[in-house]
Scaffold this motif. Sequence first.
Motif, PDB file in Angstrom:
ATOM      1  N   ILE A   1      -9.696 -73.890   9.833  1.00  0.00           N
ATOM      2  CA  ILE A   1      -9.655 -74.272   8.421  1.00  0.00           C
ATOM      3  C   ILE A   1      -9.852 -75.779   8.386  1.00  0.00           C
ATOM      4  N   GLU A   2     -10.990 -76.212   7.874  1.00  0.00           N
ATOM      5  CA  GLU A   2     -11.387 -77.612   7.998  1.00  0.00           C
ATOM      6  C   GLU A   2     -11.857 -78.153   6.654  1.00  0.00           C
ATOM      7  N   SER A   3     -11.402 -79.357   6.333  1.00  0.00           N
ATOM      8  CA  SER A   3     -11.839 -80.053   5.115  1.00  0.00           C
ATOM      9  C   SER A   3     -11.628 -79.198   3.877  1.00  0.00           C
ATOM     10  N   CYS A   4     -10.441 -78.640   3.757  1.00  0.00           N
ATOM     11  CA  CYS A   4     -10.088 -77.809   2.602  1.00  0.00           C
ATOM     12  C   CYS A   4      -8.918 -78.425   1.845  1.00  0.00           C
ATOM     13  N   THR A   5      -8.821 -78.118   0.563  1.00  0.00           N
ATOM     14  CA  THR A   5      -7.674 -78.476  -0.255  1.00  0.00           C
ATOM     15  C   THR A   5      -6.948 -77.191  -0.635  1.00  0.00           C
ATOM     16  N   ILE A   6      -5.716 -77.072  -0.164  1.00  0.00           N
ATOM     17  CA  ILE A   6      -4.885 -75.885  -0.395  1.00  0.00           C
ATOM     18  C   ILE A   6      -3.691 -76.352  -1.218  1.00  0.00           C
ATOM     19  N   PHE A   7      -3.717 -76.094  -2.508  1.00  0.00           N
ATOM     20  CA  PHE A   7      -2.740 -76.705  -3.418  1.00  0.00           C
ATOM     21  C   PHE A   7      -2.204 -75.684  -4.425  1.00  0.00           C
ATOM     22  N   GLY A   8      -0.891 -75.747  -4.645  1.00  0.00           N
ATOM     23  CA  GLY A   8      -0.277 -75.008  -5.738  1.00  0.00           C
ATOM     24  C   GLY A   8      -0.311 -73.505  -5.593  1.00  0.00           C
ATOM     25  N   ASN A   9      -0.376 -73.009  -4.359  1.00  0.00           N
ATOM     26  CA  ASN A   9      -0.334 -71.574  -4.122  1.00  0.00           C
ATOM     27  C   ASN A   9       1.126 -71.134  -3.946  1.00  0.00           C
ATOM     28  N   ARG A  10       1.382 -69.828  -4.082  1.00  0.00           N
ATOM     29  CA  ARG A  10       2.766 -69.356  -4.116  1.00  0.00           C
ATOM     30  C   ARG A  10       2.952 -68.112  -3.242  1.00  0.00           C
ATOM     31  N   ALA A  11       4.138 -68.038  -2.633  1.00  0.00           N
ATOM     32  CA  ALA A  11       4.554 -66.834  -1.905  1.00  0.00           C
ATOM     33  C   ALA A  11       5.899 -66.395  -2.450  1.00  0.00           C
ATOM     34  N   ASP A  12       6.103 -65.073  -2.500  1.00  0.00           N
ATOM     35  CA  ASP A  12       7.414 -64.559  -2.899  1.00  0.00           C
ATOM     36  C   ASP A  12       8.466 -64.895  -1.854  1.00  0.00           C
TER      37      ASP A  12
END
Length: 335
Positions: free
Chosen positions: A83-94
């Motif tokens: 996983i390269e040069s990605c923006t992973i923001f504001g995701n949710r897990a229970d």
Amino acid sequence: NVFECQFISNVAQGGAALAAREGSDPWIDRCLFLDNVADKGAVLIEDADNFEPSYATLRNSALLDNEAVSGGAVAVLASYAVIESCTIFGNRADSAEAGGLLVEGDSPYAVVRSCIVWGNLGAGVVSEAAQIWTAPGTTAAIVVQSDVDHWTQGGWGNIAADPAFVDLDGADDLFGTEHDDVSLAPLSPCVDTGSLQAYFLGTDFLGAPRCIDGNLDAQMIVDMGAAEYSTVRLHADVVGTDTKQVSVAIEADEPLWGYLLVGLDESEHFLPPYGSVFVDMSQPFGRIEVGVLPFAQTFTVPDDPALPRRIVLQAVGAKPAQFVGNVSNAVWLDL
């Protein structure tokens, strides 16, 4: 391979947007994963039946506002993932962990490189475990030169600093819509701090050159996250009906000396210290010196059937004395 696609508001048990299973090896580039809901992963990379691990590469993509029981954005299960040069923001897990990335099972490796993993929630709480979680008994994810919220585990070049997005919730001021903007502000700690191992050709999530010397220190290093910061941005459009005109505006965050490149075809020429030029300079092309940026002007297109009907525009801003500068995004126009 999956390029320049949008996956929005899908629902599934696993891999609500995309699932790579049983030895598949997709290259996923410049994609948006938004508001998808699954048990595990908007993007799922797995060997479900102990048949053969999958080998997935996820680059230059934004994963925003996705939700799962575990692995809100990405779940890697007994497989390989870069996983390269990605923006992973504001995701949710229970669950309390893995709002952003889940790695579990007999996964040989998962690499997170030059990414922003920020503001992800586990059970409603932003924590280190909610960003990246490796399940017990699984080989830990390798995290390098990334910006990870609440990060305490060290690693080469990792930081835990506010990424300083320009306007993450976009023009509508609502996070979780197609207007969300992952662009970086000029003083973002993610500018020019990515990995030297990151792929530097082609374009970023927003269509700008991937490797630019954003802070003008004569060092060309990719940024962390899906979007590369440039001091120079080009806006161009065809206006008028009876008489066609081309409206050009070149924005700059400081007074650079500007040029406008106009070409007939596209290619890629990596041109240090400025970045990738997408105007094909092996074909006829023009260079217009426009002076100190910013710049705005409207050009009239002659009514001549012999003229090309499609052109490529790109701006360059430079400090010639210091031999530093940036290219802008490229714009393709049909006249």
